[in-house]
Write a protein that holds these residues in place. Sequence first.
Motif, PDB file in Angstrom:
ATOM      1  N   LEU A 595      -5.527  -2.574   5.339  1.00 17.27           N
ATOM      2  CA  LEU A 595      -4.446  -3.029   6.222  1.00 17.27           C
ATOM      3  C   LEU A 595      -3.202  -2.156   6.059  1.00 17.27           C
ATOM      4  O   LEU A 595      -2.516  -1.835   7.043  1.00 17.27           O
ATOM      5  CB  LEU A 595      -4.100  -4.489   5.928  1.00 17.27           C
ATOM      6  CG  LEU A 595      -5.100  -5.553   6.392  1.00 17.27           C
ATOM      7  CD1 LEU A 595      -4.591  -6.941   6.029  1.00 17.27           C
ATOM      8  CD2 LEU A 595      -5.328  -5.460   7.896  1.00 17.27           C
ATOM      9  N   LEU A 596      -2.916  -1.766   4.819  1.00 17.29           N
ATOM     10  CA  LEU A 596      -1.758  -0.899   4.582  1.00 17.29           C
ATOM     11  C   LEU A 596      -1.964   0.463   5.229  1.00 17.29           C
ATOM     12  O   LEU A 596      -1.042   1.027   5.849  1.00 17.29           O
ATOM     13  CB  LEU A 596      -1.541  -0.750   3.069  1.00 17.29           C
ATOM     14  CG  LEU A 596      -0.311   0.060   2.635  1.00 17.29           C
ATOM     15  CD1 LEU A 596       0.970  -0.562   3.185  1.00 17.29           C
ATOM     16  CD2 LEU A 596      -0.240   0.159   1.116  1.00 17.29           C
ATOM     17  N   GLU A 597      -3.173   0.998   5.120  1.00 20.87           N
ATOM     18  CA  GLU A 597      -3.469   2.276   5.756  1.00 20.87           C
ATOM     19  C   GLU A 597      -3.397   2.155   7.276  1.00 20.87           C
ATOM     20  O   GLU A 597      -2.902   3.065   7.962  1.00 20.87           O
ATOM     21  CB  GLU A 597      -4.855   2.746   5.320  1.00 20.87           C
ATOM     22  CG  GLU A 597      -5.176   4.167   5.758  1.00 20.87           C
ATOM     23  CD  GLU A 597      -6.499   4.655   5.207  1.00 20.87           C
ATOM     24  OE1 GLU A 597      -6.978   5.707   5.679  1.00 20.87           O
ATOM     25  OE2 GLU A 597      -7.050   3.985   4.308  1.00 20.87           O
ATOM     26  N   LEU A 598      -3.863   1.035   7.806  1.00 16.66           N
ATOM     27  CA  LEU A 598      -3.772   0.791   9.250  1.00 16.66           C
ATOM     28  C   LEU A 598      -2.321   0.737   9.697  1.00 16.66           C
ATOM     29  O   LEU A 598      -1.951   1.324  10.730  1.00 16.66           O
ATOM     30  CB  LEU A 598      -4.484  -0.528   9.587  1.00 16.66           C
ATOM     31  CG  LEU A 598      -4.407  -0.994  11.041  1.00 16.66           C
ATOM     32  CD1 LEU A 598      -5.121  -0.011  11.962  1.00 16.66           C
ATOM     33  CD2 LEU A 598      -5.007  -2.403  11.185  1.00 16.66           C
ATOM     34  N   GLN A 599      -1.487   0.062   8.895  1.00 18.96           N
ATOM     35  CA  GLN A 599      -0.047  -0.016   9.215  1.00 18.96           C
ATOM     36  C   GLN A 599       0.576   1.378   9.258  1.00 18.96           C
ATOM     37  O   GLN A 599       1.321   1.718  10.189  1.00 18.96           O
ATOM     38  CB  GLN A 599       0.630  -0.888   8.141  1.00 18.96           C
ATOM     39  CG  GLN A 599       2.109  -0.621   7.892  1.00 18.96           C
ATOM     40  CD  GLN A 599       2.988  -1.164   9.000  1.00 18.96           C
ATOM     41  OE1 GLN A 599       2.539  -1.973   9.800  1.00 18.96           O
ATOM     42  NE2 GLN A 599       4.232  -0.708   9.052  1.00 18.96           N
ATOM     43  N   ASN A 600       0.254   2.231   8.286  1.00 18.45           N
ATOM     44  CA  ASN A 600       0.824   3.583   8.245  1.00 18.45           C
ATOM     45  C   ASN A 600       0.331   4.438   9.416  1.00 18.45           C
ATOM     46  O   ASN A 600       1.109   5.182  10.026  1.00 18.45           O
ATOM     47  CB  ASN A 600       0.470   4.256   6.918  1.00 18.45           C
ATOM     48  CG  ASN A 600       1.104   3.557   5.732  1.00 18.45           C
ATOM     49  OD1 ASN A 600       2.162   2.910   5.870  1.00 18.45           O
ATOM     50  ND2 ASN A 600       0.493   3.665   4.564  1.00 18.45           N
ATOM     51  N   ASN A 601      -0.968   4.331   9.738  1.00 17.09           N
ATOM     52  CA  ASN A 601      -1.518   5.114  10.854  1.00 17.09           C
ATOM     53  C   ASN A 601      -0.905   4.696  12.185  1.00 17.09           C
ATOM     54  O   ASN A 601      -0.605   5.539  13.039  1.00 17.09           O
ATOM     55  CB  ASN A 601      -3.039   4.952  10.913  1.00 17.09           C
ATOM     56  CG  ASN A 601      -3.742   5.595   9.734  1.00 17.09           C
ATOM     57  OD1 ASN A 601      -3.168   6.442   9.044  1.00 17.09           O
ATOM     58  ND2 ASN A 601      -4.980   5.202   9.485  1.00 17.09           N
ATOM     59  N   LEU A 602      -0.719   3.390  12.364  1.00 17.72           N
ATOM     60  CA  LEU A 602      -0.104   2.921  13.599  1.00 17.72           C
ATOM     61  C   LEU A 602       1.354   3.361  13.694  1.00 17.72           C
ATOM     62  O   LEU A 602       1.836   3.760  14.767  1.00 17.72           O
ATOM     63  CB  LEU A 602      -0.202   1.393  13.690  1.00 17.72           C
ATOM     64  CG  LEU A 602      -1.603   0.804  13.895  1.00 17.72           C
ATOM     65  CD1 LEU A 602      -1.561  -0.727  13.822  1.00 17.72           C
ATOM     66  CD2 LEU A 602      -2.189   1.244  15.232  1.00 17.72           C
ATOM     67  N   ALA A 603       2.054   3.301  12.554  1.00 17.72           N
ATOM     68  CA  ALA A 603       3.466   3.705  12.550  1.00 17.72           C
ATOM     69  C   ALA A 603       3.617   5.183  12.892  1.00 17.72           C
ATOM     70  O   ALA A 603       4.546   5.579  13.613  1.00 17.72           O
ATOM     71  CB  ALA A 603       4.080   3.410  11.176  1.00 17.72           C
ATOM     72  N   PHE A 627       2.671  -6.650   0.826  1.00 14.00           N
ATOM     73  CA  PHE A 627       2.319  -6.088   2.125  1.00 14.00           C
ATOM     74  C   PHE A 627       3.218  -6.625   3.232  1.00 14.00           C
ATOM     75  O   PHE A 627       3.559  -5.903   4.177  1.00 14.00           O
ATOM     76  CB  PHE A 627       0.849  -6.412   2.437  1.00 14.00           C
ATOM     77  CG  PHE A 627       0.401  -5.953   3.794  1.00 14.00           C
ATOM     78  CD1 PHE A 627       0.140  -4.605   4.040  1.00 14.00           C
ATOM     79  CD2 PHE A 627       0.265  -6.849   4.844  1.00 14.00           C
ATOM     80  CE1 PHE A 627      -0.254  -4.182   5.297  1.00 14.00           C
ATOM     81  CE2 PHE A 627      -0.137  -6.435   6.093  1.00 14.00           C
ATOM     82  CZ  PHE A 627      -0.401  -5.095   6.325  1.00 14.00           C
ATOM     83  N   VAL A 628       3.610  -7.897   3.126  1.00 13.17           N
ATOM     84  CA  VAL A 628       4.450  -8.509   4.165  1.00 13.17           C
ATOM     85  C   VAL A 628       5.774  -7.767   4.287  1.00 13.17           C
ATOM     86  O   VAL A 628       6.267  -7.499   5.386  1.00 13.17           O
ATOM     87  CB  VAL A 628       4.675 -10.005   3.852  1.00 13.17           C
ATOM     88  CG1 VAL A 628       5.655 -10.617   4.849  1.00 13.17           C
ATOM     89  CG2 VAL A 628       3.355 -10.757   3.868  1.00 13.17           C
ATOM     90  N   THR A 629       6.351  -7.392   3.144  1.00 16.14           N
ATOM     91  CA  THR A 629       7.619  -6.646   3.175  1.00 16.14           C
ATOM     92  C   THR A 629       7.423  -5.262   3.766  1.00 16.14           C
ATOM     93  O   THR A 629       8.242  -4.783   4.569  1.00 16.14           O
ATOM     94  CB  THR A 629       8.183  -6.532   1.747  1.00 16.14           C
ATOM     95  OG1 THR A 629       8.340  -7.846   1.188  1.00 16.14           O
ATOM     96  CG2 THR A 629       9.526  -5.813   1.754  1.00 16.14           C
ATOM     97  N   LYS A 630       6.334  -4.607   3.400  1.00 14.27           N
ATOM     98  CA  LYS A 630       6.082  -3.249   3.883  1.00 14.27           C
ATOM     99  C   LYS A 630       5.873  -3.207   5.388  1.00 14.27           C
ATOM    100  O   LYS A 630       6.174  -2.196   6.036  1.00 14.27           O
ATOM    101  CB  LYS A 630       4.855  -2.667   3.168  1.00 14.27           C
ATOM    102  CG  LYS A 630       5.074  -2.435   1.685  1.00 14.27           C
ATOM    103  CD  LYS A 630       3.809  -1.928   1.012  1.00 14.27           C
ATOM    104  CE  LYS A 630       4.023  -1.733  -0.487  1.00 14.27           C
ATOM    105  NZ  LYS A 630       2.783  -1.296  -1.183  1.00 14.27           N
ATOM    106  N   MET A 631       5.362  -4.298   5.970  1.00 15.79           N
ATOM    107  CA  MET A 631       5.141  -4.308   7.410  1.00 15.79           C
ATOM    108  C   MET A 631       6.311  -4.926   8.172  1.00 15.79           C
ATOM    109  O   MET A 631       6.214  -5.193   9.371  1.00 15.79           O
ATOM    110  CB  MET A 631       3.855  -5.054   7.752  1.00 15.79           C
ATOM    111  CG  MET A 631       3.887  -6.547   7.460  1.00 15.79           C
ATOM    112  SD  MET A 631       2.347  -7.382   7.973  1.00 15.79           S
ATOM    113  CE  MET A 631       2.378  -7.068   9.710  1.00 15.79           C
ATOM    114  N   GLY A 632       7.419  -5.157   7.469  1.00 18.07           N
ATOM    115  CA  GLY A 632       8.631  -5.638   8.145  1.00 18.07           C
ATOM    116  C   GLY A 632       8.632  -7.119   8.419  1.00 18.07           C
ATOM    117  O   GLY A 632       9.406  -7.588   9.275  1.00 18.07           O
TER     118      GLY A 632
END
Length: 654
Positions: A595-603, A627-632
Motif C-alpha cells: 500500500l505504501l508503494e502504491l501511494q508513492n507510485n500514485l503520487a 501509514f495513515v499519516t504518510k497518506m495524509g
Amino acid sequence: MASSAIETDGQEILDLEKNRQAEMSQWVLNAPEPPSLWRELMDSARETVLPRGKRFPYLKDKDGLSKTVISVLQAMFPIFSWCRHYNATKLRNDLLAGLTLASLCIPQSIGYATLAKLDPQYGLYTSVIPPLIYAVMGTSRDIAIGPVAVVSLLMSSMVPKLEDPEANPIAYRNLVLTTTFFAGIFQAAFGLFRWLGFLVDFLSHAAIVGFVSGAAIVIGLQQMKGLLGIAHFTNKTDVISVMQAIWRSVHQYWNPHNFILGCSFLSFIKLTRFVGKRNRKLFWLPATAPLISVVLSTLLVYLTRADKHGVMIIKHIKKGLNPGSIHELQFNNPHIGEVAKTGLIVAVIAITEATAVGRSFASIKGYHINGNQEMVAFGFMNILGSFTSCYVATGSFSRSAVNFSAGCETAMSNIVMAITVIISLELFTRLLYFTPIAVLSAIILSALPGLVDPHEAYYIWKVDKLDFLVCIGAFFGVLFASVEIGLLAAVIISFVKIIIFSIRPGTEELGRLPGTDIFCDVNQYPMAVKNSKALIIRVKSGLLCFANANFVKEKIMKWATEEEENDSQGKRTVQVVILDMSNLMNIDMSGIASLLELQNNLASGGMELAITNPKWQVIHKLRLANFVTKMGGRVFLTVGEAVDACLGAKMAAV
C-alpha cells in the motif's frame, strides 16, 4: 445583500458538511484497539467449556451454584435436557423405532465387520457401546450409530498394509482397535478445541460426494467375493485389482450356489424397498427385510446342509457382551505413526459423514444440532469403544433413515437398539452359525446405491466447475488408486483452489447507482455511473498479505495507468484512487508495504490514494505502521464521503 446571504448560508452548510465528514473519519481512526491474540484464544477456550450464549458468573448462593452445575451438565450431556420432558408416548415411538432399527442393524453390523476383515461379533459389539454413549452425549434425535460401509472399507484398505488379517488376525484386530482409539482422540480434540475443526472442513461437500461414490463402487465389487463364494481375494481396493481378482477367480473356481442364493435375497430386499417406497405405511418392510433374509437363508442352509455343497457360512460367532480390550491397544507398535495417520483419516471421514446425516434429518424436523458437541460425543464413544472391542462407529444414513421413518422421538431409540443387540449377543449367536456369507454380501450391496449420487455430481458441475474437479478427483482417486490417494487428491485440489483465489484475488471498479449513494461493480451493474475524476476500486479478498499484495498493487497501478493514458486522449482525468476496504478483514506487513508503494507510485503520477471503511484489525495495523499519516489522513467511512471530500478539496483548490 440577498446574494451575499445565500453565499454565506451555502458556505456554512459546506463547512458543516466538512466538519461532519471529518468527525466521521475520526470515528474510523480513533477506534479502540481490537482484541489481542491472547484474548481471542481465551474467548475461544471459554466458549468451548461453556455453552454458547451462556456465561456463568461466580455464584455464592447454593441455588445459583446448583443451576450453574445443571446448565453445564445439560450442555455436556444433552440427555439431561430431553429426558425431563420424556413421556409414555415418546417411549412407545422410540421403542418401535429402536426395534425396527435393530432388525436392520444386526445383519448390517455382521456384514460390515466382515468387510472390515474382522470376526462378525465385532460388528455387533460396535452396535452396543457407541450407541449408548451417543444417546447420553449426542444432540441429534434421529441419527443411528454403528459401523458403516465407508469406514469399514477404510479399515480394510489401510490397516492390512501394516498387518495381514489372514496371517495374523489377532495383531490385525489390535491395530484396528488402536486406530479406533486414535480416531476418537482426534474427534474429541476437534470438538474440545474448536480451532482444530478446520481439519474437517478441508473435505468439502464435493470431495465427500466423490469419495463416497467411488468407495461405494469399490465396496460393491469387493462383495463379489462373498456373492461368488471366492475363498481367496485381493487386499487391494482399486477397481483394476479387484476386477482382476474377480476375473481370475471366476475362471478358476466359483460356486454357483452362493451366487444364486445371494442374488435371490438381493432381489427380495430390493423388492421390499420398492414396496416400501410405494406405500409409506409399510416402512417396516424394507427395514426388516435384511433380518428376514438372514433368518430365512440360515434356516434354508441348515435344512438342506448347503454348507456341505460349497455354500460359505459365518460359522462361529462368539457369545456374550463386549469383552474389555484396553490391554490390547498397541501403543508400542513400530507402526504407531501409520496407525495414528489412519486414525486421523478415519476420524475426519466419520465425522463428516455423521454431520451430514444428522443435519439433513435435523433440518427436516426443524431442530438444531451442536457441531462441536457432536464431535465430542463421537470422540468419547470411539475412545470408550476401543476399550470394549469396538471399531470406529459413526452415523449411518440408511439406518438413520429407517429410524426417522419409524417415528423416533429422541436418542432413546439408540438405547433400545443397543439393548436388543445385547440380547442377541447373549441368546442368539449360535443361531447364526449357518448364515450364508452370500446373503451378508447381498445386504451390503442393497445399501450401496444410496451412496452413489450422480444427480448431486451433476448439480455440482452445473454450479461450480472447480468443485466438480474436486469431486471427480476424489472419485477417480478412490476408484483407480486407493482410499488414501482419493482423499489426498481431493485435499490437494481444494488447496490449489484456495491458493488460486488467495494469490489472485479479483478487483472491481465501482460506480454510483443513479439516484443513490450506493457504489457497486460497474460490470455487474452497467447502469452504475463512473466518476470521471475518481477511480474507485474494491479488492475481492478477505486478506491482503505476502501471497497477494504485490498482485493487487500491480493490478491497481495497471488500472490507474490505463486511465492516465485515456486522460491523454481527453476521455478521463483521474485525480484520486479510492480503495474500498470493506471486504478486507486483515492485513500483514507485506500488505502494508504494498500500500505504501502504491501511494508513492500514485503520487509520482499526480494522483492521490484514499481508503474507505477499513475493518478493525486493518485500521489498527495501518495506524501502528504510521501509514495513515504518510497518506495524509485520507481515511473515510464510506466511498461517497471519500469522493465528496477528495474531489471537493481539489475543486476548492482550483
